[in-house]
Design an enzyme around this catalytic site. Structure first.
Site, PDB file in Angstrom:
ATOM      1  CG  ASP A 144       9.390 -30.211 -18.479  1.00 52.29           C
ATOM      2  OD1 ASP A 144      10.357 -30.842 -18.945  1.00 52.29           O
ATOM      3  OD2 ASP A 144       9.345 -28.977 -18.475  1.00 52.29           O
ATOM      4  CG  ASN A 193       6.178 -18.231 -21.133  1.00 51.34           C
ATOM      5  OD1 ASN A 193       7.164 -18.787 -20.664  1.00 51.34           O
ATOM      6  ND2 ASN A 193       5.039 -18.859 -21.341  1.00 51.34           N
ATOM      7  CG  HIS A 204       8.047 -21.808 -19.412  1.00 53.82           C
ATOM      8  ND1 HIS A 204       7.261 -22.174 -20.484  1.00 53.82           N
ATOM      9  CD2 HIS A 204       9.290 -22.240 -19.737  1.00 53.82           C
ATOM     10  CE1 HIS A 204       7.992 -22.794 -21.388  1.00 53.82           C
ATOM     11  NE2 HIS A 204       9.226 -22.839 -20.960  1.00 53.82           N
ATOM     12  CD  GLU A 263       3.679 -22.281 -20.240  1.00 53.74           C
ATOM     13  OE1 GLU A 263       4.601 -21.465 -20.064  1.00 53.74           O
ATOM     14  OE2 GLU A 263       3.491 -22.864 -21.326  1.00 53.74           O
TER      15      GLU A 263
HETATM   16  C1  F6R Z   1      12.257 -28.213 -20.649  1.00 51.03           C
HETATM   17  C2  F6R Z   1      11.819 -27.134 -19.778  1.00 51.03           C
HETATM   18  C3  F6R Z   1      11.561 -25.769 -20.306  1.00 51.03           C
HETATM   19  C4  F6R Z   1      12.724 -25.220 -21.148  1.00 51.03           C
HETATM   20  C5  F6R Z   1      12.391 -23.838 -21.684  1.00 51.03           C
HETATM   21  C6  F6R Z   1      13.476 -23.317 -22.597  1.00 51.03           C
HETATM   22  O1  F6R Z   1      12.415 -29.423 -19.923  1.00 51.03           O
HETATM   23  O2  F6R Z   1      11.632 -27.380 -18.629  1.00 51.03           O
HETATM   24  O3  F6R Z   1      11.313 -24.895 -19.234  1.00 51.03           O
HETATM   25  O4  F6R Z   1      13.880 -25.163 -20.367  1.00 51.03           O
HETATM   26  O5  F6R Z   1      11.194 -23.882 -22.391  1.00 51.03           O
HETATM   27  O6  F6R Z   1      13.504 -24.082 -23.760  1.00 51.03           O
HETATM   28  P1  F6R Z   1      14.684 -23.938 -24.807  1.00 51.03           P
HETATM   29  O7  F6R Z   1      15.922 -24.375 -24.093  1.00 51.03           O
HETATM   30  O8  F6R Z   1      14.348 -24.882 -25.926  1.00 51.03           O
HETATM   31  O9  F6R Z   1      14.743 -22.511 -25.203  1.00 51.03           O
END
Ligand code: F6R
Length: 255
Positions: free
Chosen positions: A66, A135, A137, A142
């Protein structure tokens, strides 16, 4: 799902790095799907170490999950910049073989379709690295994302905006939209590795692993994937009902 509970995030990251380095050793043109955020930083450090120890990444191709919509590739908080700083600049990757969605794409729908086509043209993703949002995701899919979604523009939830505000000077600087691979895109990877660390992930981890498959917990879609390994530290595993079984099972793999 193969559930591996490790004493620490560092131990878990080293185990995950072993899976990736073994794949790259066997097939130098491995296609990696990559994630950003806090979770994979120890994994990326281990990959950098493997390169310093001689592992060649010159033919590896990468696709990131992303990118924030509206951020230029060289914006300090862009995911392209994150990847360059945390990984790409420290390996002998050919930057032309690294792909991150373009947050400034003018025709977003065409860009998303082209991103999907590039993944296909590369032969698909061999190993997809994932973190989990608090959450539930994966990528920026989401809750309520379709389980067959493809790369597209998505609106971030308030939860994700506030979770990610720590990387920005203020919460209102966090972009409200992102371009993300879809859940359907992720599920086509040949193998998925999800890393989950910290007590703030425990609730999402339990829903993803032990709850029903539901668009309400996008990571639960990995229950439908034939080759997913989830690496957890103790804090993220705290709420799992079958925790002891996962430990036993990991320690007693058939020969
Ligand atoms: C980032 C991504 C997100 C993160 C998730 C966890 O490229 O795809 O799904 O893996 O938000 O984020 P952290 O590792 O910062 O807790």
């Amino acid at each position: 799902m193969n559930i591996i509970i490790c004493p620490t995030a560092e131990a878990a990251s080293l185990r995950a790095a072993d899976m990736i380095t073994e794949a790259v050793r066997k097939r130098p043109e491995t296609v990696l799907g990559l994630a950003t955020g806090s979770t994979p930083t120890l994994l990326y450090k281990a990959l950098i170490q493997a390169h310093r120890d001689g592992l060649d990444f010159s033919r590896v191709r990468t696709f990131n999950l992303d990118e924030y919509h509206g951020l230029a590739p060289d914006h300090p908080q862009s995911y392209r910049r994150f990847m360059e700083e945390q990984l790409f600049n420290h390996l002998n990757l050919d930057l032309a073989n690294t792909h991150v969605p373009d947050g400034l794409a003018k025709d977003v729908a065409a860009h998303c379709a082209a991103y999907e086509a590039e993944i296909k043209a590369a032969g698909g993703i061999d190993i997809q690295v994932l973190g989990i949002g608090s959450n539930g995701h994966i990528g920026f899919n989401e809750p309520a994302s379709s389980l067959v979604s493809r790369t597209r523009l998505v609106a971030l939830t308030q939860q994700t905006i506030s979770d990610n505000a720590r990387f920005f000077d203020a919460a209102d600087e966090v972009p409200r939209h992102a371009i993300s691979m879809g859940i359907g895109t992720i599920l086509e990877a040949k193998r998925c590795i999800m890393l989950c660390f910290g007590e703030h992930k425990a609730k999402a981890v339990r829903a993803a692993i032990e709850g029903g498959v539901s668009q309400f917990t996008p990571a639960s879609a990995l229950q439908m994937h034939p080759d997913t390994t989830v690496f957890l530290d103790e804090a993220a595993a705290a709420d799992l009902e079958l925790k002891e079984y996962y430990r036993w099972s990991a320690a007693n793999q058939p020969a």
